[in-house]
Design a protein around this motif. Structure first.
Motif, mmCIF file in Angstrom:
data_model
loop_
_atom_site.group_PDB
_atom_site.id
_atom_site.type_symbol
_atom_site.label_atom_id
_atom_site.label_comp_id
_atom_site.label_asym_id
_atom_site.label_seq_id
_atom_site.Cartn_x
_atom_site.Cartn_y
_atom_site.Cartn_z
ATOM 1 N N TYR A 1 0.847 -1.192 0.000
ATOM 2 C CA TYR A 1 0.000 0.000 0.000
ATOM 3 C C TYR A 1 0.878 1.236 0.000
ATOM 4 O O TYR A 1 1.964 1.228 0.566
ATOM 5 C CB TYR A 1 -0.874 0.061 1.263
ATOM 6 N N ALA A 2 0.389 2.314 -0.603
ATOM 7 C CA ALA A 2 1.051 3.615 -0.544
ATOM 8 C C ALA A 2 0.005 4.627 -0.086
ATOM 9 O O ALA A 2 -1.106 4.662 -0.620
ATOM 10 C CB ALA A 2 1.609 4.012 -1.900
ATOM 11 N N VAL A 3 0.352 5.418 0.927
ATOM 12 C CA VAL A 3 -0.577 6.387 1.488
ATOM 13 C C VAL A 3 0.100 7.745 1.598
ATOM 14 O O VAL A 3 1.329 7.847 1.556
ATOM 15 C CB VAL A 3 -1.088 5.934 2.879
ATOM 16 N N ALA A 4 -0.712 8.787 1.762
ATOM 17 C CA ALA A 4 -0.178 10.143 1.857
ATOM 18 C C ALA A 4 0.260 10.498 3.272
ATOM 19 O O ALA A 4 1.138 11.327 3.465
ATOM 20 C CB ALA A 4 -1.220 11.150 1.368
ATOM 21 N N ASP A 5 -0.372 9.866 4.285
ATOM 22 C CA ASP A 5 -0.022 10.194 5.668
ATOM 23 C C ASP A 5 -0.358 9.031 6.599
ATOM 24 O O ASP A 5 -0.959 8.040 6.192
ATOM 25 C CB ASP A 5 -0.724 11.478 6.116
ATOM 26 N N VAL A 6 0.031 9.185 7.844
ATOM 27 C CA VAL A 6 -0.161 8.127 8.822
ATOM 28 C C VAL A 6 -1.645 7.857 9.072
ATOM 29 O O VAL A 6 -2.039 6.715 9.320
ATOM 30 C CB VAL A 6 0.562 8.482 10.143
ATOM 31 N N LEU A 7 -2.474 8.869 8.984
ATOM 32 C CA LEU A 7 -3.911 8.658 9.190
ATOM 33 C C LEU A 7 -4.476 7.691 8.157
ATOM 34 O O LEU A 7 -5.296 6.827 8.482
ATOM 35 C CB LEU A 7 -4.661 9.988 9.163
ATOM 36 N N GLN A 8 -4.040 7.808 6.919
ATOM 37 C CA GLN A 8 -4.474 6.861 5.893
ATOM 38 C C GLN A 8 -3.950 5.460 6.185
ATOM 39 O O GLN A 8 -4.639 4.471 5.971
ATOM 40 C CB GLN A 8 -4.019 7.296 4.513
ATOM 41 N N ALA A 9 -2.729 5.373 6.683
ATOM 42 C CA ALA A 9 -2.161 4.070 7.035
ATOM 43 C C ALA A 9 -2.977 3.422 8.131
ATOM 44 O O ALA A 9 -3.224 2.202 8.101
ATOM 45 C CB ALA A 9 -0.702 4.222 7.458
ATOM 46 N N MET A 10 -3.431 4.186 9.091
ATOM 47 C CA MET A 10 -4.222 3.653 10.185
ATOM 48 C C MET A 10 -5.550 3.075 9.694
ATOM 49 O O MET A 10 -6.081 2.132 10.285
ATOM 50 C CB MET A 10 -4.457 4.725 11.243
ATOM 51 N N GLU A 11 -6.081 3.619 8.612
ATOM 52 C CA GLU A 11 -7.322 3.085 8.048
ATOM 53 C C GLU A 11 -7.124 1.697 7.443
ATOM 54 O O GLU A 11 -8.049 0.906 7.379
ATOM 55 C CB GLU A 11 -7.860 4.038 6.971
ATOM 56 N N ILE A 12 -5.905 1.396 7.030
ATOM 57 C CA ILE A 12 -5.595 0.104 6.420
ATOM 58 C C ILE A 12 -5.320 -0.947 7.487
ATOM 59 O O ILE A 12 -5.684 -2.112 7.319
ATOM 60 C CB ILE A 12 -4.375 0.233 5.486
ATOM 61 N N LEU A 13 -4.705 -0.530 8.587
ATOM 62 C CA LEU A 13 -4.315 -1.478 9.630
ATOM 63 C C LEU A 13 -5.538 -2.114 10.282
ATOM 64 O O LEU A 13 -6.532 -1.430 10.538
ATOM 65 C CB LEU A 13 -3.498 -0.762 10.707
ATOM 66 N N PRO A 14 -5.464 -3.416 10.550
ATOM 67 C CA PRO A 14 -6.597 -4.058 11.228
ATOM 68 C C PRO A 14 -6.680 -3.590 12.679
ATOM 69 O O PRO A 14 -5.669 -3.229 13.283
ATOM 70 C CB PRO A 14 -6.249 -5.546 11.154
ATOM 71 N N THR A 15 -7.868 -3.599 13.211
ATOM 72 C CA THR A 15 -8.054 -3.233 14.620
ATOM 73 C C THR A 15 -8.360 -4.497 15.402
ATOM 74 O O THR A 15 -8.985 -5.416 14.913
ATOM 75 C CB THR A 15 -9.200 -2.227 14.797
ATOM 76 N N SER A 16 -7.886 -4.546 16.628
ATOM 77 C CA SER A 16 -8.185 -5.702 17.475
ATOM 78 C C SER A 16 -9.351 -5.338 18.388
ATOM 79 O O SER A 16 -9.495 -4.199 18.819
ATOM 80 C CB SER A 16 -6.963 -6.092 18.289
ATOM 81 N N THR A 17 -10.180 -6.310 18.656
ATOM 82 C CA THR A 17 -11.346 -6.062 19.520
ATOM 83 C C THR A 17 -11.282 -6.899 20.759
ATOM 84 O O THR A 17 -10.567 -7.829 20.891
ATOM 85 C CB THR A 17 -12.652 -6.394 18.772
#
Length: 44
Positions: free
Chosen positions: A28-44
């Protein structure tokens, strides 16, 4: 990128205006860390 890939991980490149070599392409290529965070899975 190569280290992450060698470990079997997917990679994200935060594009700051330069790109690594062809051998170091990210999944993946993103413009900023916020976009990267949208790609990362979240744990519940």
């Amino acid at each position: 990128m190569a280290g992450g890939r060698a470990a079997g991980l997917r990679t994200i490149w935060v594009d700051r205006g330069s790109w690594p070599s062809v051998d170091d392409q990210a999944d993946y290529a993103v413009a900023d860390v916020l976009q990267a965070m949208e790609i990362l899975p979240t744990s519940t």
